[in-house]
Design a protein around this motif. Sequence first.
Motif, PDB file in Angstrom:
ATOM      1  N   LYS A 154       1.258  -3.914 -15.288  1.00  0.00           N
ATOM      2  CA  LYS A 154       1.863  -5.032 -15.783  1.00  0.00           C
ATOM      3  C   LYS A 154       2.907  -4.554 -16.590  1.00  0.00           C
ATOM      4  N   ARG A 155       4.279  -4.853 -16.261  1.00  0.00           N
ATOM      5  CA  ARG A 155       5.508  -4.155 -16.809  1.00  0.00           C
ATOM      6  C   ARG A 155       5.488  -4.910 -17.999  1.00  0.00           C
ATOM      7  N   ILE A 156       5.758  -4.285 -19.201  1.00  0.00           N
ATOM      8  CA  ILE A 156       5.938  -4.865 -20.613  1.00  0.00           C
ATOM      9  C   ILE A 156       7.048  -4.592 -21.113  1.00  0.00           C
ATOM     10  N   GLY A 157       7.817  -3.743 -20.408  1.00  0.00           N
ATOM     11  CA  GLY A 157       9.351  -3.515 -20.854  1.00  0.00           C
ATOM     12  C   GLY A 157       9.957  -2.374 -20.145  1.00  0.00           C
ATOM     13  N   ALA A 321      -1.194  -2.291   5.689  1.00  0.00           N
ATOM     14  CA  ALA A 321      -0.006  -2.946   6.098  1.00  0.00           C
ATOM     15  C   ALA A 321      -0.110  -2.997   7.772  1.00  0.00           C
ATOM     16  N   ASP A 322       0.421  -4.085   8.137  1.00  0.00           N
ATOM     17  CA  ASP A 322       0.857  -4.107   9.700  1.00  0.00           C
ATOM     18  C   ASP A 322       1.900  -3.077   9.900  1.00  0.00           C
ATOM     19  N   LEU A 323       1.842  -2.535  11.452  1.00  0.00           N
ATOM     20  CA  LEU A 323       3.103  -1.918  11.635  1.00  0.00           C
ATOM     21  C   LEU A 323       4.279  -2.129  11.783  1.00  0.00           C
ATOM     22  N   ASP A 324       4.726  -3.473  11.502  1.00  0.00           N
ATOM     23  CA  ASP A 324       5.926  -4.229  11.211  1.00  0.00           C
ATOM     24  C   ASP A 324       6.420  -4.093   9.818  1.00  0.00           C
ATOM     25  N   ILE A 325       5.649  -3.387   8.872  1.00  0.00           N
ATOM     26  CA  ILE A 325       6.150  -3.500   7.362  1.00  0.00           C
ATOM     27  C   ILE A 325       7.670  -2.558   7.635  1.00  0.00           C
ATOM     28  N   ASN A 326       8.458  -2.857   6.668  1.00  0.00           N
ATOM     29  CA  ASN A 326       9.618  -2.202   6.363  1.00  0.00           C
ATOM     30  C   ASN A 326       9.774  -1.380   5.123  1.00  0.00           C
ATOM     31  N   SER A 327      10.668  -0.653   5.015  1.00  0.00           N
ATOM     32  CA  SER A 327      11.126   0.145   3.623  1.00  0.00           C
ATOM     33  C   SER A 327      11.819  -0.718   2.810  1.00  0.00           C
ATOM     34  N   LYS A 328      11.602  -0.649   1.468  1.00  0.00           N
ATOM     35  CA  LYS A 328      12.357  -1.420   0.668  1.00  0.00           C
ATOM     36  C   LYS A 328      13.013  -0.642  -0.407  1.00  0.00           C
ATOM     37  N   ALA A 329      14.499  -0.609  -0.492  1.00  0.00           N
ATOM     38  CA  ALA A 329      15.120   0.001  -1.371  1.00  0.00           C
ATOM     39  C   ALA A 329      14.918  -0.299  -2.649  1.00  0.00           C
ATOM     40  N   ASN A 330      14.619  -1.700  -3.095  1.00  0.00           N
ATOM     41  CA  ASN A 330      14.320  -2.075  -4.256  1.00  0.00           C
ATOM     42  C   ASN A 330      13.105  -2.973  -4.247  1.00  0.00           C
ATOM     43  N   ASP A 331      12.298  -2.902  -5.199  1.00  0.00           N
ATOM     44  CA  ASP A 331      10.926  -3.689  -5.105  1.00  0.00           C
ATOM     45  C   ASP A 331      10.183  -3.452  -6.604  1.00  0.00           C
ATOM     46  N   SER A 332       9.746  -4.257  -7.057  1.00  0.00           N
ATOM     47  CA  SER A 332       9.087  -4.188  -8.350  1.00  0.00           C
ATOM     48  C   SER A 332       7.636  -3.774  -8.216  1.00  0.00           C
ATOM     49  N   LEU A 333       7.057  -3.003  -8.946  1.00  0.00           N
ATOM     50  CA  LEU A 333       5.675  -2.371  -9.059  1.00  0.00           C
ATOM     51  C   LEU A 333       5.040  -3.690  -9.300  1.00  0.00           C
ATOM     52  N   LYS A 334       3.858  -3.933  -8.276  1.00  0.00           N
ATOM     53  CA  LYS A 334       2.989  -4.926  -8.610  1.00  0.00           C
ATOM     54  C   LYS A 334       1.684  -4.567  -7.693  1.00  0.00           C
TER      55      LYS A 334
END
Length: 334
Positions: A154-157, A321-334
Amino acid sequence: MKDTYILAFESSCDETSVSIIKNGHDEIATVVLTQMDIHALYGGVVPEIASRHHVESITIVIEECLNKAGMKIEDIDAIAVTYGPGLIGSLLVGMQAAKTLAYLYNKPLVPVHHIAGHIYANNLVQPMEFPLIALVVSGGHTDLVLMEEDYSFKRIGGTLDDAIGEAYDKVARVINVPYPGGPLIDKMAFEGEDTYKLPIPLDDDSYNFSFSGIKSAVINMVHNEEQRGNKIIKENLACSFQNRVTDILVKKTMKALKEYNVHNLIVAGGVAANKGLRSKLEKECKLENIKLCVPNIKYCTDNAAMIGAAGYYAYKLGRTADLDINSKANDSLK
Ligand code: KG4
Ligand code: ZN
């Protein structure tokens, strides 16, 4: 209980790394190939050059890691990989290698957020105890994260502009300290005195940070002094900058621990190696009876061991994940 072995990949920036981790905390083998010297020539990471070097190195690093561990891919239970955030061309190399092995050897693929990896570097030192607050300080992130149980973030700041590592590297650049400047500024800070008047970074009631103001103040001051023909005392400037930024990081972290009534603090990311930050946190945590865990220096900067530690918990929670997963340059931590 049967042991679980994770083969992990990290290639989000300028380190090509592969590791084998047992049960989320035992490091069997890790290989880290850094491109730092190459990028230092340009004063920062050049994405295209980084991805080319990952391509050249990845198979060698995999082989070296397996040899070091004395293991075969058949002995592995799951393959973890940093899927993001980071430089997309670099991320794709690790992802493609992980997918290929997962497909060929029919192993589960476990995508790991880079920051989850930095946080779980602490689990390689001692088992993480919950609830905890994680202070994430790296080249791309400055976040305060509350974890109530394994793999719940949980990102608090966090920073509203520059990440703390980025601010360090930019300050270093303006005083001609080679990339990555963070470690050298840290060293110089201990050789100097706090003589420069620099603005205090955002000091409000929130858990947010802002480092662009102090960064710009340093840059402007250096340019002004240069124009006047005055000499900058680099060690003193490093000391003043380090004091201002670490004071605010420590202040807001201690406030979060108090308000959320949490007694465990972990520090994560490349800037967790900072000696000024470490010593201030040690002092405050002792006073407040907080259990502090900081990764060994070798686990602070990017490495695949931390991805293997995080990957173990993600795997146990079925986060494959399945093998069709992609890398992501930006993604929030969850
Ligand atoms: O976590 P990391 O290896 O890469 C990212 O995920 O961003 O962090 C790299 C950052 C760089 O900005 C580097 O200058 C900084 O961590 N860093 C430091 C220290 N060691 C590394 N900054 C301040 N003090 C240090 N001792
Ligand atoms: Zn990192």
